[in-house]
Design an enzyme around this catalytic site. Structure first.
Site, PDB file in Angstrom:
ATOM      1  N   ALA A  82       0.834  -1.209   0.000  1.00 46.36           N
ATOM      2  CA  ALA A  82       0.000   0.000   0.000  1.00 46.36           C
ATOM      3  C   ALA A  82       0.869   1.260   0.000  1.00 46.36           C
ATOM      4  O   ALA A  82       0.543   2.239  -0.680  1.00 46.36           O
ATOM      5  CB  ALA A  82      -0.932  -0.016   1.211  1.00 46.36           C
ATOM      6  N   LEU A  85       2.046   1.840  -3.515  1.00 48.45           N
ATOM      7  CA  LEU A  85       0.980   2.377  -4.362  1.00 48.45           C
ATOM      8  C   LEU A  85       0.684   3.834  -4.019  1.00 48.45           C
ATOM      9  O   LEU A  85       0.437   4.646  -4.908  1.00 48.45           O
ATOM     10  CB  LEU A  85      -0.268   1.504  -4.254  1.00 48.45           C
ATOM     11  CG  LEU A  85      -0.118   0.151  -4.949  1.00 48.45           C
ATOM     12  CD1 LEU A  85      -1.187  -0.824  -4.473  1.00 48.45           C
ATOM     13  CD2 LEU A  85      -0.142   0.307  -6.462  1.00 48.45           C
ATOM     14  N   ASP A  86       0.723   4.187  -2.739  1.00 51.64           N
ATOM     15  CA  ASP A  86       0.529   5.573  -2.322  1.00 51.64           C
ATOM     16  C   ASP A  86       1.575   6.481  -2.968  1.00 51.64           C
ATOM     17  O   ASP A  86       1.237   7.513  -3.556  1.00 51.64           O
ATOM     18  CB  ASP A  86       0.606   5.661  -0.795  1.00 51.64           C
ATOM     19  CG  ASP A  86       0.496   7.091  -0.290  1.00 51.64           C
ATOM     20  OD1 ASP A  86      -0.633   7.618  -0.269  1.00 51.64           O
ATOM     21  OD2 ASP A  86       1.541   7.668   0.083  1.00 51.64           O
ATOM     22  N   GLU A  87       2.846   6.095  -2.883  1.00 51.57           N
ATOM     23  CA  GLU A  87       3.904   6.936  -3.453  1.00 51.57           C
ATOM     24  C   GLU A  87       3.815   6.993  -4.970  1.00 51.57           C
ATOM     25  O   GLU A  87       3.841   8.077  -5.562  1.00 51.57           O
ATOM     26  CB  GLU A  87       5.294   6.446  -3.042  1.00 51.57           C
ATOM     27  CG  GLU A  87       6.394   7.317  -3.653  1.00 51.57           C
ATOM     28  CD  GLU A  87       7.780   7.051  -3.109  1.00 51.57           C
ATOM     29  OE1 GLU A  87       7.983   7.173  -1.887  1.00 51.57           O
ATOM     30  OE2 GLU A  87       8.680   6.742  -3.920  1.00 51.57           O
ATOM     31  N   GLY A  90       0.537   8.797  -6.247  1.00 51.55           N
ATOM     32  CA  GLY A  90       0.637  10.226  -5.954  1.00 51.55           C
ATOM     33  C   GLY A  90       1.631  10.914  -6.874  1.00 51.55           C
ATOM     34  O   GLY A  90       1.356  11.985  -7.416  1.00 51.55           O
TER      35      GLY A  90
END
Length: 159
Positions: A82, A85-87, A90
């Site tokens: 996760a 995927l966040d980095e 974004g």
């Protein structure tokens, strides 16, 4: 209680080369050094990351999940996936010209991801309306999808 010592041995180098048509891209420089939770230690035992733009100008990443990302024995922790995927999602919005913060990240885990294997993170900016930017992505290796995500990003208001 016996204290376990942390393994300080650094894992050997890994090949994070892109595919034909991919151009190396310094995506983390778009947000500054303080916002590099995943990509901040390029030679460590947690993550190793290299960013690219593909022929369609979408952000791609090659990522190695090291032993420090372990969750289930021999596999990456869901939180580690996760975080990636966040980095990446974004940064995909930033690379498309949107100064954002992540407002919501919805991750669906599909398969266990074996440690110390180089995988690809694909991203696609699917819409931008008002302050909302929607980015989709997935962590995969060939036809195997380890996780998919939908990321609602919110543009930062001008100061």
């Amino acid at each position: 209680m016996e204290k376990q010592e942390k393994n300080t041995e650094v894992c050997p180098p890994v090949d994070l080369s892109g595919e034909a048509g991919w151009t190396p891209f310094d995506a983390p420089s778009l947000v500054g050094a303080s916002l590099r939770f995943v990509s901040g230690e390029p030679d460590g035992n947690r993550y190793r990351v290299r960013y690219y733009k593909d022929d369609a100008e979408q952000l791609r990443a090659r990522i190695w999940f090291g032993p420090e990302t372990e969750g289930p024995p021999g596999h990456a922790h869901g939180g580690a996936m996760a975080a990636v995927l966040d980095e990446v999602l974004g940064l995909a919005a930033w690379a498309a010209g949107h100064s954002i913060v992540v407002g919501n990240l919805n991750v669906s885990f599909r398969n266990l991801l074996p440690l110390e294997q180089v995988v690809t993170v694909e991203s696609e900016v699917v819409s931008a309306q008002g302050r909302k930017v929607m980015v989709h992505g997935r962590i995969c290796l060939g036809e195997t999808v380890f996780a998919e995500a939908e990321c609602l990003c919110i543009t930062i208001r001008d100061k």
